[in-house]
Each structure stands twice: as structure tokens, then as C-alpha cells.
Design a protein around this motif. Sequence first.
Motif, mmCIF file in Angstrom:
data_model
loop_
_atom_site.group_PDB
_atom_site.id
_atom_site.type_symbol
_atom_site.label_atom_id
_atom_site.label_comp_id
_atom_site.label_asym_id
_atom_site.label_seq_id
_atom_site.Cartn_x
_atom_site.Cartn_y
_atom_site.Cartn_z
ATOM 1 N N ALA A 63 0.836 -1.205 0.000
ATOM 2 C CA ALA A 63 0.000 0.000 0.000
ATOM 3 C C ALA A 63 0.869 1.252 0.000
ATOM 4 O O ALA A 63 0.571 2.229 -0.701
ATOM 5 N N HIS A 64 1.941 1.217 0.784
ATOM 6 C CA HIS A 64 2.834 2.381 0.829
ATOM 7 C C HIS A 64 3.514 2.585 -0.527
ATOM 8 O O HIS A 64 3.656 3.727 -0.985
ATOM 9 N N LYS A 65 3.921 1.507 -1.170
ATOM 10 C CA LYS A 65 4.562 1.631 -2.484
ATOM 11 C C LYS A 65 3.591 2.185 -3.520
ATOM 12 O O LYS A 65 3.983 2.983 -4.386
ATOM 13 N N LEU A 66 2.334 1.773 -3.445
ATOM 14 C CA LEU A 66 1.328 2.303 -4.374
ATOM 15 C C LEU A 66 1.100 3.795 -4.124
ATOM 16 O O LEU A 66 0.953 4.581 -5.071
ATOM 17 N N ARG A 67 1.070 4.190 -2.838
ATOM 18 C CA ARG A 67 0.927 5.614 -2.533
ATOM 19 C C ARG A 67 2.120 6.405 -3.059
ATOM 20 O O ARG A 67 1.976 7.532 -3.552
ATOM 21 N N SER A 68 3.310 5.810 -2.964
ATOM 22 C CA SER A 68 4.510 6.481 -3.462
ATOM 23 C C SER A 68 4.447 6.669 -4.969
ATOM 24 O O SER A 68 4.841 7.713 -5.499
ATOM 25 N N ALA A 69 3.958 5.661 -5.670
ATOM 26 C CA ALA A 69 3.812 5.789 -7.120
ATOM 27 C C ALA A 69 2.804 6.880 -7.471
ATOM 28 O O ALA A 69 3.011 7.661 -8.412
ATOM 29 N N ALA A 70 1.718 6.954 -6.703
ATOM 30 C CA ALA A 70 0.726 8.005 -6.944
ATOM 31 C C ALA A 70 1.321 9.387 -6.684
ATOM 32 O O ALA A 70 0.961 10.368 -7.352
ATOM 33 N N ASP A 71 2.258 9.464 -5.729
ATOM 34 C CA ASP A 71 2.921 10.737 -5.441
ATOM 35 C C ASP A 71 3.638 11.279 -6.663
ATOM 36 O O ASP A 71 3.621 12.491 -6.927
ATOM 37 N N VAL A 72 4.318 10.393 -7.396
ATOM 38 C CA VAL A 72 5.048 10.832 -8.579
ATOM 39 C C VAL A 72 4.091 11.493 -9.562
ATOM 40 O O VAL A 72 4.378 12.561 -10.126
ATOM 41 N N TRP A 73 2.928 10.891 -9.741
ATOM 42 C CA TRP A 73 1.943 11.433 -10.683
ATOM 43 C C TRP A 73 1.452 12.806 -10.241
ATOM 44 O O TRP A 73 1.483 13.769 -11.007
ATOM 45 N N ARG A 74 1.017 12.921 -8.999
ATOM 46 C CA ARG A 74 0.405 14.186 -8.575
ATOM 47 C C ARG A 74 1.442 15.292 -8.419
ATOM 48 O O ARG A 74 1.147 16.450 -8.687
ATOM 49 N N ILE A 75 2.671 14.935 -8.044
ATOM 50 C CA ILE A 75 3.678 15.977 -7.852
ATOM 51 C C ILE A 75 4.171 16.508 -9.194
ATOM 52 O O ILE A 75 4.284 17.715 -9.404
ATOM 53 N N THR A 76 4.460 15.615 -10.133
ATOM 54 C CA THR A 76 4.902 16.107 -11.445
ATOM 55 C C THR A 76 3.761 16.822 -12.159
ATOM 56 O O THR A 76 3.982 17.843 -12.823
ATOM 57 N N ALA A 77 2.546 16.342 -12.004
ATOM 58 C CA ALA A 77 1.401 17.036 -12.609
ATOM 59 C C ALA A 77 1.209 18.403 -11.983
ATOM 60 O O ALA A 77 0.818 19.361 -12.651
ATOM 61 N N GLY A 78 1.500 18.519 -10.695
ATOM 62 C CA GLY A 78 1.323 19.788 -10.004
ATOM 63 C C GLY A 78 2.283 20.861 -10.440
ATOM 64 O O GLY A 78 2.094 22.039 -10.116
ATOM 65 N N LEU A 79 3.339 20.475 -11.176
ATOM 66 C CA LEU A 79 4.300 21.467 -11.641
ATOM 67 C C LEU A 79 3.853 22.158 -12.925
ATOM 68 O O LEU A 79 4.551 23.029 -13.434
ATOM 69 N N GLY A 80 2.718 21.715 -13.447
ATOM 70 C CA GLY A 80 2.159 22.477 -14.567
ATOM 71 C C GLY A 80 2.612 21.972 -15.923
ATOM 72 O O GLY A 80 2.622 20.777 -16.205
ATOM 73 N N ARG A 81 3.052 22.902 -16.751
ATOM 74 C CA ARG A 81 3.280 22.632 -18.167
ATOM 75 C C ARG A 81 4.305 21.525 -18.370
ATOM 76 O O ARG A 81 5.199 21.301 -17.576
ATOM 77 N N GLU A 82 4.142 20.832 -19.490
ATOM 78 C CA GLU A 82 5.045 19.756 -19.901
ATOM 79 C C GLU A 82 5.161 18.677 -18.833
ATOM 80 O O GLU A 82 6.186 18.023 -18.695
ATOM 81 N N ALA A 83 4.107 18.478 -18.070
ATOM 82 C CA ALA A 83 4.169 17.513 -16.972
ATOM 83 C C ALA A 83 4.473 16.109 -17.487
ATOM 84 O O ALA A 83 5.199 15.356 -16.845
ATOM 85 N N ARG A 84 3.933 15.756 -18.652
ATOM 86 C CA ARG A 84 4.140 14.403 -19.163
ATOM 87 C C ARG A 84 5.609 14.147 -19.455
ATOM 88 O O ARG A 84 6.175 13.130 -19.034
ATOM 89 N N ALA A 85 6.269 15.082 -20.129
ATOM 90 C CA ALA A 85 7.691 14.914 -20.437
ATOM 91 C C ALA A 85 8.527 14.923 -19.163
ATOM 92 O O ALA A 85 9.481 14.141 -19.021
ATOM 93 N N GLN A 86 8.184 15.777 -18.242
ATOM 94 C CA GLN A 86 8.946 15.846 -16.988
ATOM 95 C C GLN A 86 8.764 14.575 -16.169
ATOM 96 O O GLN A 86 9.702 14.077 -15.557
ATOM 97 N N ARG A 87 7.539 14.044 -16.188
ATOM 98 C CA ARG A 87 7.285 12.812 -15.455
ATOM 99 C C ARG A 87 8.102 11.676 -16.057
ATOM 100 O O ARG A 87 8.710 10.880 -15.329
ATOM 101 N N ALA A 88 8.154 11.612 -17.364
ATOM 102 C CA ALA A 88 8.916 10.547 -18.021
ATOM 103 C C ALA A 88 10.401 10.643 -17.684
ATOM 104 O O ALA A 88 11.058 9.643 -17.406
ATOM 105 N N ALA A 89 10.924 11.882 -17.671
ATOM 106 C CA ALA A 89 12.335 12.060 -17.332
ATOM 107 C C ALA A 89 12.594 11.705 -15.872
ATOM 108 O O ALA A 89 13.602 11.068 -15.549
ATOM 109 N N PHE A 90 11.679 12.093 -15.003
ATOM 110 C CA PHE A 90 11.866 11.826 -13.581
ATOM 111 C C PHE A 90 11.848 10.324 -13.290
ATOM 112 O O PHE A 90 12.524 9.846 -12.370
ATOM 113 N N LEU A 91 11.074 9.571 -14.064
ATOM 114 C CA LEU A 91 10.955 8.132 -13.840
ATOM 115 C C LEU A 91 12.130 7.340 -14.403
ATOM 116 O O LEU A 91 12.126 6.112 -14.318
ATOM 117 N N ARG A 92 13.137 8.034 -14.936
ATOM 118 C CA ARG A 92 14.327 7.347 -15.444
ATOM 119 C C ARG A 92 15.525 7.672 -14.548
ATOM 120 O O ARG A 92 16.351 8.523 -14.890
#
Length: 467
Positions: free
Chosen positions: A387-416
Motif C-alpha cells: 500500500a505504501h509503495k502504491l501511494r509512493s507511485a501516486a505521489d510521482v503522478w500528482r507531484i509532477t502534474a502539479g508542476l504544470g506545463r510539460e508535466a508528461r515529459a517531466q514525469r517521463a524524465a523523472f521516472l528514469r
Amino acid sequence: MASVDPDGFHSLFVYSKGDAVMLSPSLLALVAAGADPAVDHRALAVFHRIGVFINDDTPLSHIRTLPPGGRLNWHDGRLTITGGAAIPRAQTITREDAVDGMISLFRQSMQRILAAHDGPLTLPLSGGRDSRHILLEMLHQDRRPRACVTFHHNGALMNAEALAARAVTTRAGVRHDVLGHARPRLADALRVMVKTSLCADEHAQMMPLHDYMLGVGGAAFDGIAGDILTNPDNDAEAFYRLAEKGDFAGIARGMMSGHARVISRPDWGQGAGPLYSPGMDEQVEAYIGAAIAQYADAPDPYQMFWMYHRTRREINFVPQAIMAPANPVFCPYLDPDFVRFCLSLPYSVTRDQMLHDDAIARAYPGYADIPFAAGFRAPPARSGTLAHKLRSAADVWRITAGLGREARAQRAAFLRPPPQLHRAPDTALRLHALCLDGLDATRAQALLDLAERLERSRPRRLVSDAI
């Protein structure tokens, strides 16, 4: 006019470009207000190689911090900044007298604090020397903390730090709250990145303490600078020898290689520099070496450098930002008399790294048998639940999305993550790069807003064990 404390441990950021000058304790607030966010590549290259910013640098070219004892004047359209750390002369003193001097001057520092504040006090207590000394001196002066509090990340199974702290509080009969619940680590890291104005790569592990203080309020202690003022680290001997030869670039090389080994996986060993700011090793070595050389006449140049660069520029965010919900935060090791005394001790007195141990044992013999954290056998670290690992994965989504523009590209870079680095350093560095990417007024405000939202939704379940 603006000024900071004599040792410069309060970070006041100054933006200066053309005829514009702005001041704030937050770098991101300056950018959100319109400061030019041009990146300082040399400052970042230093950060990537030793994990801290040095001198008065920040990630941005036009924003600096005030120096120790810094004074800023703006007169007739002209900006002047003065200040700098005083270089002490080595005193002539025996080791026995150094131990006694440390005991008496620390006691004097605590007397000043306790006389000035008669309200409740919270003491973050680790398994080390600095906070233990504070607790034992409080008891010596017939004051008891409201509570001691220790954070760790192993749930109900306390780690060595918490076990050492518990041994002391049990004997003293002092309340001890342990914070061991699983944390939203990326959310903690983002909150810290904003609170430290993109000037630190650590402290996320301390966010349980921040949230705890939000709940209890009141005054607190912090043991900042106790370690570097009283015990050289394991590199001190080699670096002291290099300083004797005037080889300050050699000290810089040693610091860079040491940091690289710590954050790298064994088969890499080169650290973050070649990954995040390649081709700048020689420039960084020369720059760090010059910063150390300014303390050439100090009893221990490396100690002075570490005090006024890492301790002042990164650890300072603990009382300033992590402990900010407490009001005030008392820092007894920064008492001017204590600082001057310790920095003027000859290296021959501090060389064995036992000075602080001996002072604590001599001043409080009733606790001398309790080892520090290294003397406790900790249970193995526990991995998080599914459950904690799933919450951590959800954190990546909401935090990178919260940064606004180009969130998809930034999320992809952050996940590497870079496979060359250990997990915690690579997370901090990737997040740091993500925050700097495309930084402008809109992005800076988005970071401030996101950190505020994460603070409002912080965990409320904190204390995992208490006596």
C-alpha cells in the motif's frame, strides 16, 4: 539596510541585477516576484560534486545569500554588501583544559537560553552527542524538556538512533516520542526542496519532525554545529596534512571523490558530476580549493570551511526551515563564545575525535555508560508495504502534474533514475533538476503552491512509540 547573524546561519537571499534589488528568506519567492532565473552553472557543478553550495552561491546567477555577519546597504541606487567569517588564531591550551572549557562554555550558553525562556521546550534527540549534551545540561540546570522526539523510518522496530535516545530518556525519566511511521517520501522531498530554496540535497528524512512541531508548537532546541565544532570527521587527518602543505586543491579533490563514493553504486564511483554537469571537474576543484584557502591561517582550515559552507549553507536549514514551526529555535552551539573557543582549538587537541565524548562523560558521569548510536544493534531495515509503495507511485503522478506545463515529459524524465547512483541521492538530484527545469515566475509560484498543498495534506499519524 539588512543584516544576518555573525555566523551567517540565517539564509537571506539577495537578488541583484541592474537597478533591481530584492530580499527574501525564499529564493523561489524572489523568482515568483520576477527575479531573473538564469542558472549558475559553476555553482550547480559544485553542488553535483560535493552536495552543497559554497561561498554565497545559489543555483541562480543573480541570487546570493548574505555572508557571515553580512550587512546589505542600498544607498543612492548603489548596493554594497560587507561581511565574512573571522579567522581565529590557535590558542595555547592543554587537552584537559579544552575539555573543561567546552563544558563550562556550553553550560554558559545553556544558562543564557534557559534564563531567557521559561516556557516548554521540545528537544529533537538523536543517538549522537550534540542533542544528548543539550538534554543532560538541561537536567543539570533543573529544566526538563516537554518531550524529546526522535524520528526514524523503520516502523515499530526502532533503529540504533532511536534505541540510543530511548536509553537516555528512560534513565532520565523524560517523555520520549518516536516517529517511525512510513512517509510519503517524494512529497517530503518536494516540501524540503522548496523550504531549502533548492539549496540542499537532504533533510527529507527529517520531515516527520517538521510535522510533529506543527502539531505541538512552542520552542525547541537544535544541535546544529556541535559536530563540526567538536569532532573532525574521518577525513580530517588527511586534509589537515594537505593544508599544512598548502595543497587546498588536494583537499577539494578528496572532498569530491569522497562524496562521489558515498552516492555512487560500487561499479560507478564517479558521483553525480559527470551525469549532471559533465566536463567541469577541474573548474570545480579550483573553485573549492580557493574557498578553502581563504581559511589557510585558521587552526584547521578544513574545519573552518565545513563550518561556514556545509554547516552554514545546508545544515542551517534544519533550524531555519525544518524546525520552523517551533518559535523560537535555540541553537546553543552557535553561542559566540562557544564558537570562538572551539574554532581556536589547535588541531592537536581535536585530532582524536573524542573531545566531545570526553566532555559529556566528565560533565555527566551518571550517563557515561550509555553508548551512542554506534553502540546499539539495530534491527534490519524494513521495506515498505504494498500500500505504501502504491501511494509512493501516486505521489510521482500528482507531484509532477502539479508542476504544470510539460508535466508528461517531466514525469517521463523523472521516472528514469540514473543507474549509477544510490536511490536517495538520485531522487534528490532528479527532483532538484526537475524543479530547475524551465524555472520562471509561473513555475516558481507553482512550486510554492504545490508545497503548500502537500503541507496541508501532510500525514497526521506520527508517533509510533512513546514513553
